[in-house]
Design a protein around this motif. Structure first.
Motif, PDB file in Angstrom:
ATOM      1  N   GLY A  39       0.857  -1.234  -0.093  1.00 35.26           N
ATOM      2  CA  GLY A  39       0.100   0.028   0.038  1.00 35.26           C
ATOM      3  C   GLY A  39       0.637   1.473   0.094  1.00 35.26           C
ATOM      4  N   PRO A  40      -0.003   2.326   0.327  1.00 38.55           N
ATOM      5  CA  PRO A  40       0.787   3.698   0.149  1.00 38.55           C
ATOM      6  C   PRO A  40       1.839   3.873   1.252  1.00 38.55           C
ATOM      7  N   SER A  41       2.638   5.044   1.123  1.00 39.18           N
ATOM      8  CA  SER A  41       3.361   5.157   2.456  1.00 39.18           C
ATOM      9  C   SER A  41       2.731   5.750   3.595  1.00 39.18           C
ATOM     10  N   VAL A  42       3.218   5.791   4.753  1.00 39.86           N
ATOM     11  CA  VAL A  42       2.606   6.255   5.941  1.00 39.86           C
ATOM     12  C   VAL A  42       1.959   7.543   5.709  1.00 39.86           C
ATOM     13  N   GLY A  43       2.622   8.749   5.175  1.00 40.00           N
ATOM     14  CA  GLY A  43       2.536   9.933   4.818  1.00 40.00           C
ATOM     15  C   GLY A  43       0.999  10.231   3.754  1.00 40.00           C
ATOM     16  N   LYS A  44       0.768   9.169   2.905  1.00 38.53           N
ATOM     17  CA  LYS A  44      -0.218   9.210   1.893  1.00 38.53           C
ATOM     18  C   LYS A  44      -1.252   8.121   2.246  1.00 38.53           C
ATOM     19  N   ALA A  45      -1.341   7.533   3.525  1.00 42.67           N
ATOM     20  CA  ALA A  45      -2.319   6.408   3.714  1.00 42.67           C
ATOM     21  C   ALA A  45      -3.362   6.962   4.462  1.00 42.67           C
ATOM     22  N   THR A  46      -4.604   6.521   4.340  1.00 38.40           N
ATOM     23  CA  THR A  46      -5.650   6.736   5.169  1.00 38.40           C
ATOM     24  C   THR A  46      -5.422   6.436   6.468  1.00 38.40           C
ATOM     25  N   GLY A  47      -5.073   4.939   6.787  1.00 37.39           N
ATOM     26  CA  GLY A  47      -4.747   4.703   7.941  1.00 37.39           C
ATOM     27  C   GLY A  47      -4.118   3.314   7.792  1.00 37.39           C
ATOM     28  N   ALA A  48      -3.627   2.437   8.683  1.00 32.61           N
ATOM     29  CA  ALA A  48      -3.105   1.197   8.590  1.00 32.61           C
ATOM     30  C   ALA A  48      -4.009   0.029   9.113  1.00 32.61           C
ATOM     31  N   VAL A  49      -3.848  -1.242   8.127  1.00 30.20           N
ATOM     32  CA  VAL A  49      -4.121  -2.306   8.920  1.00 30.20           C
ATOM     33  C   VAL A  49      -2.996  -3.184   9.241  1.00 30.20           C
ATOM     34  N   GLU A  71      -6.374   2.692  -0.447  1.00 33.58           N
ATOM     35  CA  GLU A  71      -5.871   3.762   0.133  1.00 33.58           C
ATOM     36  C   GLU A  71      -5.186   3.426   1.441  1.00 33.58           C
ATOM     37  N   TRP A  72      -5.377   2.368   2.050  1.00 36.41           N
ATOM     38  CA  TRP A  72      -4.701   1.790   3.233  1.00 36.41           C
ATOM     39  C   TRP A  72      -3.328   1.329   3.095  1.00 36.41           C
ATOM     40  N   LEU A  73      -2.705   1.442   4.200  1.00 32.66           N
ATOM     41  CA  LEU A  73      -1.458   0.576   4.176  1.00 32.66           C
ATOM     42  C   LEU A  73      -1.646  -0.482   5.032  1.00 32.66           C
ATOM     43  N   TYR A  74      -1.175  -1.847   4.445  1.00 32.41           N
ATOM     44  CA  TYR A  74      -1.281  -3.041   5.074  1.00 32.41           C
ATOM     45  C   TYR A  74       0.127  -3.479   5.648  1.00 32.41           C
ATOM     46  N   VAL A  75       0.324  -3.708   6.913  1.00 34.87           N
ATOM     47  CA  VAL A  75       1.458  -4.055   7.463  1.00 34.87           C
ATOM     48  C   VAL A  75       1.343  -5.469   8.316  1.00 34.87           C
ATOM     49  N   ALA A  76       2.323  -6.479   8.073  1.00 34.21           N
ATOM     50  CA  ALA A  76       2.042  -7.811   8.704  1.00 34.21           C
ATOM     51  C   ALA A  76       3.199  -8.403   9.206  1.00 34.21           C
ATOM     52  N   PRO A  77       3.260  -8.614  10.636  1.00 35.13           N
ATOM     53  CA  PRO A  77       4.627  -9.081  11.066  1.00 35.13           C
ATOM     54  C   PRO A  77       4.549 -10.567  11.013  1.00 35.13           C
ATOM     55  N   GLN A  78       5.828 -11.065  11.297  1.00 34.20           N
ATOM     56  CA  GLN A  78       6.185 -12.315  10.854  1.00 34.20           C
ATOM     57  C   GLN A  78       6.456 -13.183  12.529  1.00 34.20           C
ATOM     58  N   ALA A  79       5.902 -14.171  12.941  1.00 32.45           N
ATOM     59  CA  ALA A  79       6.107 -15.048  13.948  1.00 32.45           C
ATOM     60  C   ALA A  79       7.142 -15.752  13.740  1.00 32.45           C
ATOM     61  N   ALA A  80       8.190 -15.728  14.502  1.00 34.12           N
ATOM     62  CA  ALA A  80       9.187 -16.642  14.872  1.00 34.12           C
ATOM     63  C   ALA A  80       8.748 -18.234  14.472  1.00 34.12           C
TER      64      ALA A  80
END
Length: 222
Positions: free
Chosen positions: A16-26, A50-59
């Motif tokens: 998705g977009p960069s933080v500065g251009k995103a509506t929000g984050a999922v 228009e949302w930024l999607y971020v996903a952490p990885q479990a060890a």
């Protein structure tokens, strides 16, 4: 990464977009045996580019080793480490300029359980919490003495009535806990559904993001 904090630091994937251009984050939290990358197709299904999607990885692809219904000490240090990882992702997004009220936690299965537990313990207004096949963590009769006020945070719990991993009673218990914390809770139990995500659940999440987007336009940079 340490033995006592296995999930920090772990990779973070995004779309998705960069933080500065995103509506929000999922924040997308994957389930047992899955990966952060496997959650990114949800970004396409939700159809809110228009949302930024971020996903952490479990060890080791697993946030904690045993059932979410096991005594909590049995799931340490993975459980506490996973909660810290999710909170760190949220805190970093806030530090980068996305307000908590525009951050949505979304998880499936083990990831849904972790997302719910993180939101309940965090105790602040978020943009939303979406749990596909999950419930609050701990064995029966676990005290739910969370502090904080979710101040109308939309919380969605969707699950089958015959899910082999998630007892429907725990879904209802979780809904009651979140209502007591001041959340606006929607619970949908789907008869005979497997341990999966259905179109109705996706539609609810898509609608939640669309409504949040209407309230907060994209922060277009000049």
């Amino acid at each position: 990464m340490t033995h006592q904090d296995p999930h920090a630091p772990t990779p973070l994937v995004q779309r998705g977009p960069s933080v500065g251009k995103a509506t929000g984050a999922v924040v997308l939290v994957h389930g047992r045996g899955a990966s952060a990358q496997s959650m990114l197709p949800l970004a396409d299904a939700l159809a809110q580019p228009e949302w930024l999607y971020v996903a952490p990885q479990a060890a080791g692809h697993t946030w904690y080793p045993y059932s979410f219904l096991a005594p909590m000490p049995h799931n340490e240090p993975g459980l506490s480490s996973g909660l810290r990882r999710v909170n760190t992702v949220i805190d970093d997004l806030i530090d980068e300029g996305i307000p908590a009220a525009q951050i949505v936690l979304l998880g499936f299965s083990q990831g849904a359980c972790l997302a719910l537990e993180a939101a309940a313990r965090r105790g602040e207004r978020l943009g939303g919490v979406v749990a596909f096949s999950g419930g609050l963590i701990g064995p029966p009769e676990t005290p739910r003495d969370y502090d904080g006020d979710l101040s109308g945070t939309p919380v969605f719990l969707g699950c089958s009535d015959v899910d082999a991993h998630i007892p429907v009673a725990r879904v209802h218990e979780s809904a009651e806990v979140f209502e007591a914390l001041g959340a606006e809770v929607t619970t949908r139990i789907y008869p005979g559904m497997g341990h999966t995500i259905n179109a109705d659940e996706i539609a609810f999440a898509r609608g939640l993001l669309a409504r949040l987007g209407e309230d907060t336009p994209i922060n277009a940079q000049t």
